[in-house]
Write an enzyme that holds these catalytic residues in place. Structure first.
Site, PDB file in Angstrom:
ATOM      1  N   HIS A 112       1.021  -1.263  -0.153  1.00  0.00           N
ATOM      2  CA  HIS A 112      -0.154  -0.031   0.219  1.00  0.00           C
ATOM      3  C   HIS A 112       1.549   0.659   0.446  1.00  0.00           C
ATOM      4  O   HIS A 112      -0.013   2.131  -0.943  1.00  0.00           O
ATOM      5  CB  HIS A 112      -0.703  -0.344   1.308  1.00  0.00           C
ATOM      6  CG  HIS A 112      -1.961  -0.906   1.471  1.00  0.00           C
ATOM      7  ND1 HIS A 112      -2.176  -1.362   2.379  1.00  0.00           N
ATOM      8  CD2 HIS A 112      -2.096  -2.205  -0.156  1.00  0.00           C
ATOM      9  CE1 HIS A 112      -3.882  -2.351   2.176  1.00  0.00           C
ATOM     10  NE2 HIS A 112      -3.249  -2.763   0.995  1.00  0.00           N
ATOM     11  N   GLN A 348      -2.903 -10.109   5.447  1.00  0.00           N
ATOM     12  CA  GLN A 348      -2.311  -9.449   4.148  1.00  0.00           C
ATOM     13  C   GLN A 348      -1.234  -8.283   4.245  1.00  0.00           C
ATOM     14  O   GLN A 348      -1.725  -7.990   2.521  1.00  0.00           O
ATOM     15  CB  GLN A 348      -4.400  -8.914   3.567  1.00  0.00           C
ATOM     16  CG  GLN A 348      -5.204  -9.205   3.794  1.00  0.00           C
ATOM     17  CD  GLN A 348      -6.833  -9.601   3.296  1.00  0.00           C
ATOM     18  OE1 GLN A 348      -6.648  -8.565   1.913  1.00  0.00           O
ATOM     19  NE2 GLN A 348      -7.650  -9.111   3.835  1.00  0.00           N
ATOM     20  N   PHE A 349      -1.080  -7.663   4.991  1.00  0.00           N
ATOM     21  CA  PHE A 349       0.671  -7.172   4.803  1.00  0.00           C
ATOM     22  C   PHE A 349       0.387  -5.860   4.015  1.00  0.00           C
ATOM     23  O   PHE A 349       1.395  -5.825   3.424  1.00  0.00           O
ATOM     24  CB  PHE A 349       1.404  -8.089   4.047  1.00  0.00           C
ATOM     25  CG  PHE A 349       1.023  -9.833   4.234  1.00  0.00           C
ATOM     26  CD1 PHE A 349       1.703 -10.218   5.920  1.00  0.00           C
ATOM     27  CD2 PHE A 349       1.309 -11.043   3.383  1.00  0.00           C
ATOM     28  CE1 PHE A 349       0.472 -11.756   6.526  1.00  0.00           C
ATOM     29  CE2 PHE A 349       0.690 -12.308   3.953  1.00  0.00           C
ATOM     30  CZ  PHE A 349       1.231 -12.365   4.805  1.00  0.00           C
ATOM     31  N   CYS A 350      -0.468  -5.344   4.189  1.00  0.00           N
ATOM     32  CA  CYS A 350      -0.498  -4.114   3.345  1.00  0.00           C
ATOM     33  C   CYS A 350      -0.334  -3.838   2.077  1.00  0.00           C
ATOM     34  O   CYS A 350      -0.280  -3.291   1.205  1.00  0.00           O
ATOM     35  CB  CYS A 350       0.358  -2.780   3.750  1.00  0.00           C
ATOM     36  SG  CYS A 350      -0.208  -2.974   5.790  1.00  0.00           S
ATOM     37  N   ALA A 351      -1.346  -4.941   1.819  1.00  0.00           N
ATOM     38  CA  ALA A 351      -0.986  -5.613   0.300  1.00  0.00           C
ATOM     39  C   ALA A 351      -2.261  -6.126  -0.324  1.00  0.00           C
ATOM     40  O   ALA A 351      -2.711  -7.538  -1.014  1.00  0.00           O
ATOM     41  CB  ALA A 351       0.089  -6.034  -0.745  1.00  0.00           C
TER      42      ALA A 351
END
Ligand code: PLP
Length: 401
Positions: A112, A348-351
């Site tokens: 992100h 979701q690991f900022c993705a």
């Protein structure tokens, strides 16, 4: 690494060494960074402002840190090194410095931090191979008439895959278009050299590069940065200020975007790690990480599937994300931490767009709890075979139970 021997108590009462496999989020602190900070603390003072010995020592330390980072990133004549808070900060700064009406070409799979700040986006679908990525950029560039820039990750934070930066840069430059590299996951694992990558800008974070003192870096071409509005209005960024509002001139050079008192300790810590990595045998470090990757893959239990965009043989850094069909990754991560003393990350690991895509590709029997996502293990300097073995063994027990 500082804290390598950190212990944690399990519910059984047993005490074990904490196995940190969450380097992609924040890596442990390098001894070199801790030592550099400890050495400076007794002489610490304001940067660029005072005349006393504390201030003078601090100003020199800050500017020497900039020079070391410039060497680490292979800065070319005229490139700037700006100290920021982290990668997110660096990319937001750069996004505001783009020339007007610039179209930003990027892939939907970006973190992100490299997805959200850009205006006028041309978002490309996540590619299925490195060649597809290169071709997609080439096609996109062919259809653009105005000014454009390409921004791409050096290594993905979900799959760990290394992106074909050099090829993308060559194509972009053939169209007179600049390339920005999100080096947050590249710099800790592989040389992140502007010149070798052919990139125009590079951003990375200290806390992922074993220097967790709140610093980050944006390095690259000076012209856009000097022409842009200062990132923060205030002292340091301003050269002269008159009596009336707006009656002022802004500084040029890094000071323009480093308004306020800078994070000296963050900069010095980053530089200490950069200096250590500049003389380290990086091939050997990379090989060690790759050995751990092979070991982890061999030990993966049935029911844990490694996700990837470019396939299992594509080069990657020390990051693996797993789909766990029928299991909630958040619960698995929680149990790994509580019952086994192993730190990983789930979600979701900022993705989000990328993880949605990867999870959907596994859809038939993947746990469909909202936002369930993936389980990620990541490692680097100081990681051991024991860390990896404990992870795969514990994961097998949890998936069986
Ligand atoms: N880019 C990538 C590829 C990342 O993995 C991260 C963090 O995980 C970031 C950018 C953002 O880094 P920071 O949170 O340090 O700004």
């Amino acid at each position: 690494m500082v804290g390598d021997d950190l212990k944690t108590e399990l519910p059984t009462g047993e005490t074990v060494r904490f196995a940190h496999l969450d380097y992609a989020a924040s890596a442990p602190c390098a001894e070199a960074a801790a030592q550099a900070v400890a050495e400076l603390l007794p002489r610490y003072g304001s940067v660029h402002r005072g005349t006393g010995v504390r201030s003078q020592t601090s100003t020199v330390a800050y500017e020497v840190a900039r020079d070391v980072v410039a060497e680490f990133v292979g800065a070319r004549p005229g490139d700037q090194v700006i100290f920021t808070r982290n990668t997110t900060d660096a990319l937001n700064l750069l996004a505001r410095a783009l020339p007007p009406s610039t179209t930003t070409i990027l892939f939907e799979g970006e973190h992100h931090a490299n997805l959200l700040p850009w205006p006028n986006q041309l978002r490309l679908p996540a590619p299925k191979s490195a060649d597809e990525a290169i071709n997609a950029v080439e096609n996109a560039l062919g259809g653009i008439t105005g000014p454009a820039v390409v921004t791409v990750t050096g290594a993905g934070n979900v799959t760990g895959e290394v992106w074909p930066i050099r090829e993308i840069s060559d194509i972009a430059h053939a169209h007179d278009v600049r390339v920005i590299v999100d080096g947050a996951q590249l710099a800790p694992h592989l040389p992140a050299n502007l010149d070798h990558l052919g990139a125009d800008f590079l951003a990375f974070s200290g806390h992922k590069l074993y220097a967790p003192f709140g610093g980050g870096v944006l390095a690259g071409r000076a012209d856009w940065l000097d022409a842009a509005e200062p990132y923060l209005y205030g002292g340091g960024a301003s050269a002269t200020v008159g009596d009336r509002p707006g009656d002022l001139t802004w500084a040029t050079g890094p000071a323009r975007h480093e308004g306020g008192t800078p994070n000296l300790l963050g900069a010095v810590a980053i530089a200490a790690v950069c200096a250590a990595l500049l003389v380290a045998d990086r091939d050997a470090l990379h090989e060690h990480e790759q050995r751990l990757l092979t070991r982890l893959r061999r030990g993966l239990p049935e029911g844990a599937r490694e996700v990837s965009l470019f396939g299992p043989d594509h080069p990657r850094v020390g990051i693996v994300s797993l789909a766990l069909p029928g299991h909630d990754p958040a619960q698995v991560a929680h149990r790994l931490g509580r019952e086994y003393g192993i730190g990983v990350r789930a979600g979701q690991f900022c993705a989000h767009p990328l993880v949605r895509r990867l999870v959907n590709a596994e859809k038939s029997d993947t746990c469909d709890a909202p936002g369930a996502g993936l389980l990620r293990a990541s490692w680097g300097l100081g990681s051991t075979e024991d860390d990896v073995d404990r992870f795969t063994k514990a994961l097998a027990e949890i998936l069986r139970s």
